[in-house]
Design a protein around this motif. Structure first.
Motif, short mmCIF file in Angstrom:
data_model
loop_
_atom_site.label_atom_id
_atom_site.label_comp_id
_atom_site.label_asym_id
_atom_site.label_seq_id
_atom_site.Cartn_x
_atom_site.Cartn_y
_atom_site.Cartn_z
N UNK A 121 10.10 -1.70 -7.43
CA UNK A 121 10.86 -2.58 -6.50
C UNK A 121 10.21 -2.91 -5.30
N UNK A 122 9.88 -1.88 -4.41
CA UNK A 122 9.35 -1.74 -3.05
C UNK A 122 7.94 -2.67 -3.16
N UNK A 123 7.18 -2.20 -4.30
CA UNK A 123 5.82 -2.76 -4.39
C UNK A 123 5.97 -4.11 -4.70
N UNK A 124 6.92 -4.90 -5.44
CA UNK A 124 7.09 -6.25 -5.74
C UNK A 124 7.73 -6.77 -4.60
N UNK A 125 8.35 -6.32 -3.83
CA UNK A 125 8.83 -6.94 -2.53
C UNK A 125 7.75 -7.04 -1.46
N UNK A 126 6.75 -6.12 -1.40
CA UNK A 126 5.80 -6.13 -0.35
C UNK A 126 4.81 -7.23 -0.91
N UNK A 127 4.57 -7.12 -2.10
CA UNK A 127 3.57 -8.31 -2.72
C UNK A 127 4.34 -9.72 -2.35
N UNK A 128 5.64 -9.92 -2.67
CA UNK A 128 6.20 -11.26 -2.46
C UNK A 128 6.19 -11.58 -1.07
N UNK A 129 6.34 -10.44 0.01
CA UNK A 129 6.25 -10.86 1.26
C UNK A 129 4.75 -11.26 1.77
N UNK A 186 0.72 -1.08 -0.01
CA UNK A 186 0.00 -0.11 0.02
C UNK A 186 0.81 1.33 -0.08
N UNK A 187 1.86 1.46 0.95
CA UNK A 187 2.84 2.29 1.06
C UNK A 187 3.42 2.77 -0.66
N UNK A 188 3.80 1.59 -1.19
CA UNK A 188 4.73 1.87 -2.49
C UNK A 188 3.59 2.42 -3.50
N UNK A 189 2.35 1.89 -3.49
CA UNK A 189 1.53 2.37 -4.48
C UNK A 189 0.77 3.48 -3.96
N UNK A 190 0.95 4.04 -2.96
CA UNK A 190 0.17 5.38 -2.66
C UNK A 190 1.22 6.53 -2.77
N UNK A 191 2.43 6.53 -3.11
CA UNK A 191 3.33 7.64 -3.40
C UNK A 191 2.83 8.10 -4.97
N UNK A 192 3.30 9.28 -5.30
CA UNK A 192 3.06 9.96 -6.43
C UNK A 192 4.04 9.25 -7.64
N UNK A 193 5.21 8.93 -7.24
CA UNK A 193 6.19 8.04 -8.11
C UNK A 193 6.49 6.84 -7.45
#
Length: 71
Positions: A31-39, A20-27
């Motif tokens: 890599x953070x989004x993929x890491x969160x989904x993998x976890x 959610x944090x990685x997707x909420x940012x403007x940019x």
């Protein structure tokens, strides 16, 4: 609570928060989004391993066979 269940729960919550944090940012940082989904998926997978299959236990039949009636 079992330590394995605690680890699974932490993985699911932290993975979801990171996604959610990685997707909420403007940019978005992919890599953070993929890491969160993998976890998140890792925690869900570990949780689902401990759930027994409905096909593991033998089926109980309500129909008696003829051999059982004769005994």
């Amino acid at each position: 609570m079992n330590i394995s269940r605690t680890i699974n729960f932490i993985c699911i919550v932290v993975g979801g928060l990171i996604a959610f944090y990685a997707q909420a940012q403007q940019e978005q940082n992919s890599y953070i989004l993929i890491g969160g989904i993998v976890l998140l998926v890792f925690g869900i997978y570990r949780t689902s391993r401990n759930i027994p299959s409905k096909h593991d236990k033998p089926e109980e039949s309500f129909i008696k066979s003829e051999k059982e009636d004769e005994i």
